[in-house]
Design an enzyme around this catalytic site. Structure first.
Site, PDB file in Angstrom:
ATOM      1  CE  LYS A 178      -1.698   2.916   2.044  1.00 45.55           C
ATOM      2  NZ  LYS A 178      -1.638   4.374   1.735  1.00 45.55           N
ATOM      3  CD  GLU A 254      13.276   0.990   9.790  1.00 48.80           C
ATOM      4  OE1 GLU A 254      13.872  -0.082   9.822  1.00 48.80           O
ATOM      5  OE2 GLU A 254      13.688   2.024  10.358  1.00 48.80           O
ATOM      6  CB  CYS A 288      13.219   9.324   8.188  1.00 47.22           C
ATOM      7  SG  CYS A 288      14.310   8.101   7.450  1.00 47.22           S
ATOM      8  CD  GLU A 390       9.632  13.285  11.393  1.00 42.87           C
ATOM      9  OE1 GLU A 390       8.449  12.898  11.409  1.00 42.87           O
ATOM     10  OE2 GLU A 390      10.577  12.565  11.038  1.00 42.87           O
TER      11      GLU A 390
END
Ligand SMILES: NC(=O)c1ccc[n+]([C@@H]2O[C@H](COP(=O)([O-])OP(=O)(O)OC[C@H]3O[C@@H](n4cnc5c(N)ncnc54)[C@H](O)[C@@H]3O)[C@@H](O)[C@H]2O)c1
Ligand SMILES: O=C/C=C/C=C(\O)C(=O)O
Length: 486
Positions: A178, A254, A288, A390
């Site tokens: 997906k 992750e 990331c 973040e």
């Protein structure tokens, strides 16, 4: 106008509901495609195709035959390099210069790397002494986990999807992918490559849609999915972990990061500037592993900041096809709104905007795109939200420090634990500091230098598990012990 259908059992299929959603190019927000949104029926068909394929020709292939097939897939991606490049840059807006050096080559290399690594990895064996003196042999045996749900993000769509599909297939599993709703193109295109290479139908499946109450949730809650590997935001990882708990499915997560860069006074200044520039601004800061918190030892703080501002001013914003462009837009208007909210918040929290902080004038053709200025802040307190949360954009905060102990405490003062970069020419200090980083990946005098055999993953709220090399074996296979009495 592109139409992105699901790829199920080797065929492209439309949603029975006829539901579709927009696919837009972030360069100018133009409508470039329609994406079919999978309902429960499409997801069920994909999972059942994957399960059936385990029992078909795929399940009977030897490791050597699977290895050869994965090399073929990698070669075919490289043969169709320009198509993957155009598709990826159309979806993400990123410069060709970046995608042609990172996204597409790694999209292929992830198949090669895992094919080779897993083909040559031994399983364990022990000889047991027994009271009758005849002994016993213990032999480890790995079998595929089964149907793997792969949920991937929009920042490196092909790379991060094949980073999971590669090892999954190398270990004999089948997958239902997906991709992010923002970036359907390259994952969909990979279906063609799988067919061209003779990967049996049902081994690689793609369903499109969103997360909650859409394809993502339908997939992670499907009872015939054996394990779930996810890359994305930490909060999403939590939701997926809850879904995986039902039926005790294993997960590989992750997730997010708020990575520190530590620049010591004894560093090679130009190397540190070059590496921090890439780490903060490549892919429009949407990596990331990127550095959003930079700590610089006080004697070189002014010099480092001055050089960073000079380099940011040289960044070339432009269309993906522009050979000079090394800085593109963010992935979507929605993500741009999020990043701009942090640009405003930084000022409210007392930041000095050293450069950037706003929206560039890209001219009438591009001003509708998700463009923001690359930005550097100084002067924030360590508990500011801009320092703790973040942002996932082209921005970083630079702060001086005075001692090794101080900067280690500052670097680790975060809920995340994904990556860190350390710049120093003192190797003892480099190792001493690296070992104290609460992170899964630490670079010294480098950034995003990737050896695919190494462990990759995050500590704390940056994830669960390790991918890369043989580290994914525990996730992608079931290991049994066979004990033979002699
Ligand atoms: N650690 C890493 O290796 C790594 C790599 C890339 C990106 N990221 C992180 O990903 C984030 C940016 O990517 P994003 O915005 O696509 O993340 P996201 O979490 O919003 O979405 C990631 C994927 O999860 C799907 N999803 C969302 N909610 C879901 C649910 N409830 N159930 C199932 N699927 C669901 C989305 O549709 C998408 O495909 C950033 O936080 C970044 O740090 C981490
Ligand atoms: O944005 C995150 C980047 C992740 C990179 C990898 O997973 C890799 O290089 O294998």
């Amino acid at each position: 106008m592109n139409e992105f259908k699901h790829f199920i059992n080797g065929e492209y299929v439309a949603s029975a509901s006829g539901k579709t959603f927009d696919n837009r190019c972030p360069v100018d927000n133009s409508l470039i495609g329609r994406v079919h949104e999978a309902g429960r029926d499409e997801v069920d068909a994909a999972v059942r195709a994957a399960r059936a394929a385990l029992k078909g020709p795929w399940g009977k292939l030897t490791q050597a035959q699977r290895t050869a097939l994965l090399h073929k897939v990698a070669n075919r991606i490289n043969e169709r390099f320009d198509e993957f490049l155009e598709a990826e840059c159309r979806d993400t807006g990123k410069p060709y210069r970046i995608a042609s050096h990172i996204d597409i080559p790694r999209g292929a290399a992830n198949f090669t790397a895992f094919a080779e690594t897993l083909a040559n990895h031994p399983t364990e064996g022990f000889r047991l002494d027994t009271p009758d003196g005849k002994g016993a042999l213990n032999v480890g045996h790995r079998s595929p986990k089964g149907v793997i749900a792969v949920i991937s993000p929009w920042n490196l769509p092909l790379l991060l999807m094949t980073w999971k599909v590669g090892p999954a297939l190398a270990c004999g599993n089948t997958v239902v992918v997906k991709p992010s709703e923002e970036t359907p193109a390259t994952t969909t295109l990979l279906g063609e490559v799988m067919n061209e290479c003779g990967v049996p139908p049902g081994v690689f499946n793609v369903v499109h849609g969103f997360g909650p109450d859409s394809a993502g949730e339908f997939l992670t809650t499907h009872p015939l999915v054996d394990a779930i590997t996810f890359t994305g935001e930490t909060r999403t990882g939590e939701a997926i972990m809850k879904a995986a708990a039902v039926g005790l499915r294993n997960i590989s997560l992750e997730c997010g990061g708020k990575n520190p860069g530590i620049v010591f006074a004894d560093c090679d200044l130009e190397k540190a500037v070059e590496g921090t520039m890439r780490s903060a601004f490549v892919n429009c800061g949407q990596v990331c592993l990127g550095t959003e918190r930079v700590y610089v030892e006080r004697p070189i703080f002014d010099a480092f900041l001055a050089r960073m501002k000079e380099e940011v001013a040289k960044l070339k914003l432009g269309r993906p096809q522009d050979p000079q462009a090394n800085f593109g837009p963010l992935v979507s208007q929605e993500h741009r709104d999020k990043v701009l909210s942090y640009y405003r918040l930084a000022v409210e929290e007392g930041a000095t905007v050293e450069i950037g902080g706003g929206i560039p004038d890209m001219g009438p053709e591009l001003n509708g795109g998700a463009w923001v200025e690359p930005t550097i802040w100084t002067g924030l307190s360590d508990d500011a939200r801009v320092i703790r949360e973040e942002i996932f954009g082209p921005c970083c905060h630079i702060r001086p420090f005075d001692s090794e102990e101080e900067v280690i405490a500052l670097a680790n003062d975060t809920d995340y634990g994904l990556a860190a970069a350390i710049w120093t020419e003192n190797s003892s200090r480099a190792v001493r500091v690296a070992e104290q980083m609460e992170a899964g990946i630490v670079w010294v005098n480098s950034w995003f230098l990737r050896d695919l055999r190494t462990a990759f993953g995050g500590a704390k709220q940056s994830g669960i598990g390790r991918e890369g090399g043989v580290h994914g074996l525990e996730f992608y296979t079931e290991l049994k012990n066979i004990c033979i009495k002699l």
